[in-house]
Design an enzyme around this catalytic site. Structure first.
Site, PDB file in Angstrom:
ATOM      1  N   HIS A   1      -6.583   5.690  12.602  1.00 50.96           N
ATOM      2  CA  HIS A   1      -6.674   6.683  11.523  1.00 50.96           C
ATOM      3  C   HIS A   1      -7.929   6.490  10.681  1.00 50.96           C
ATOM      4  O   HIS A   1      -8.597   5.457  10.746  1.00 50.96           O
ATOM      5  CB  HIS A   1      -5.427   6.632  10.640  1.00 50.96           C
ATOM      6  CG  HIS A   1      -5.226   5.354   9.897  1.00 50.96           C
ATOM      7  ND1 HIS A   1      -5.905   5.032   8.748  1.00 50.96           N
ATOM      8  CD2 HIS A   1      -4.407   4.301  10.146  1.00 50.96           C
ATOM      9  CE1 HIS A   1      -5.514   3.850   8.304  1.00 50.96           C
ATOM     10  NE2 HIS A   1      -4.605   3.375   9.146  1.00 50.96           N
TER      11      HIS A   1
ATOM     12  N   TYR B   1       0.850  -1.192   0.000  1.00 50.71           N
ATOM     13  CA  TYR B   1       0.000   0.000   0.000  1.00 50.71           C
ATOM     14  C   TYR B   1       0.880   1.234   0.000  1.00 50.71           C
ATOM     15  O   TYR B   1       2.029   1.210   0.424  1.00 50.71           O
ATOM     16  CB  TYR B   1      -0.971   0.016   1.187  1.00 50.71           C
ATOM     17  CG  TYR B   1      -0.313  -0.113   2.535  1.00 50.71           C
ATOM     18  CD1 TYR B   1       0.149   1.013   3.226  1.00 50.71           C
ATOM     19  CD2 TYR B   1      -0.151  -1.361   3.129  1.00 50.71           C
ATOM     20  CE1 TYR B   1       0.762   0.894   4.461  1.00 50.71           C
ATOM     21  CE2 TYR B   1       0.460  -1.484   4.375  1.00 50.71           C
ATOM     22  CZ  TYR B   1       0.910  -0.353   5.029  1.00 50.71           C
ATOM     23  OH  TYR B   1       1.519  -0.479   6.247  1.00 50.71           O
TER      24      TYR B   1
ATOM     25  N   GLY C   1       4.569   1.182  13.699  1.00 53.89           N
ATOM     26  CA  GLY C   1       3.647   1.379  12.591  1.00 53.89           C
ATOM     27  C   GLY C   1       2.163   1.315  12.871  1.00 53.89           C
ATOM     28  O   GLY C   1       1.371   1.457  11.947  1.00 53.89           O
TER      29      GLY C   1
ATOM     30  N   CYS D   1      -3.355  -1.426  11.849  1.00 57.28           N
ATOM     31  CA  CYS D   1      -3.885  -0.172  12.385  1.00 57.28           C
ATOM     32  C   CYS D   1      -5.346  -0.340  12.782  1.00 57.28           C
ATOM     33  O   CYS D   1      -6.011  -1.289  12.381  1.00 57.28           O
ATOM     34  CB  CYS D   1      -3.774   0.944  11.344  1.00 57.28           C
ATOM     35  SG  CYS D   1      -2.079   1.455  10.991  1.00 57.28           S
TER      36      CYS D   1
END
Length: 181
Positions: free
Chosen positions: A110, A92, A106, A128
């Site tokens: 978000h 990505y 990392g 994430c």
């Protein structure tokens, strides 16, 4: 009183000083990986609960107590920075909004508009915590660096070196880190 206290070779504190410190509201996030939710509390009361997505198989989000390290209104996320080559099917290269870093390795909370259909239902990220753009903006405006995110639901445990790791130690483990030992 610390005036006269020796702090090093030929170094002493010269005077006592006073200061005032204001502590804001207690804000703690609770991310439940299995339930696909992120609960926002203030002073012990739940004020919002959001649907989220977390890390899919092979990219499991870490459980543990994390700290909001920094807030970035926009950041470039490139898989090569976390050892996923650009020719991988998992690659990505995205411009991400309303990013709140929770590990040095990392993981962020978000905006992930591409995963809205999975938020609250399935874990499809690379580790994430993904939210809708509107929800991520609300959270970004609400939290401060230093606020906690207590994450549960995975067998991948956050290590002290993954982020602001002091919360990963038991009291006995914390004492072992002392220079006095």
């Amino acid at each position: 009183e610390f005036a006269g206290l020796q702090t090093g070779a030929n170094k002493w504190l010269g005077r006592d000083d006073t200061a005032q410190l204001a502590i804001g509201d207690q804000r703690i996030l609770y991310t439940d990986i299995a339930a696909h939710t992120l609960k926002v509390t203030q002073n012990g009361k739940t004020i919002r609960t959001f649907p989220v997505t977390n890390g899919k198989s092979g990219f499991t989000t870490r459980s543990g107590t994390k700290v909001i390290i920094e807030r970035l209104s926009q950041v470039k996320m490139n898989s090569e920075t976390v050892a996923i080559p650009k020719d991988s099917p998992e690659a990505y290269n995205l411009d991400v909004k309303w990013a709140m870093r929770v590990t040095w390795t990392g993981e962020f909370i978000h905006a992930a508009p591409w995963s809205v259909g999975s938020q609250g239902v399935a874990n499809v990220s690379h580790g994430c915590t993904g939210m809708s753009t509107a929800n991520a903006k609300w959270l970004f405006d609400f939290v401060r660096a230093g606020d906690l995110d207590i994450v549960t639901g995975s067998s991948r445990i956050m290590q002290p070196t993954d982020g602001v790791g002091v919360w990963q130690y038991s009291y006995a483990g914390w004492k072992q880190q002392s220079a006095l030992n």
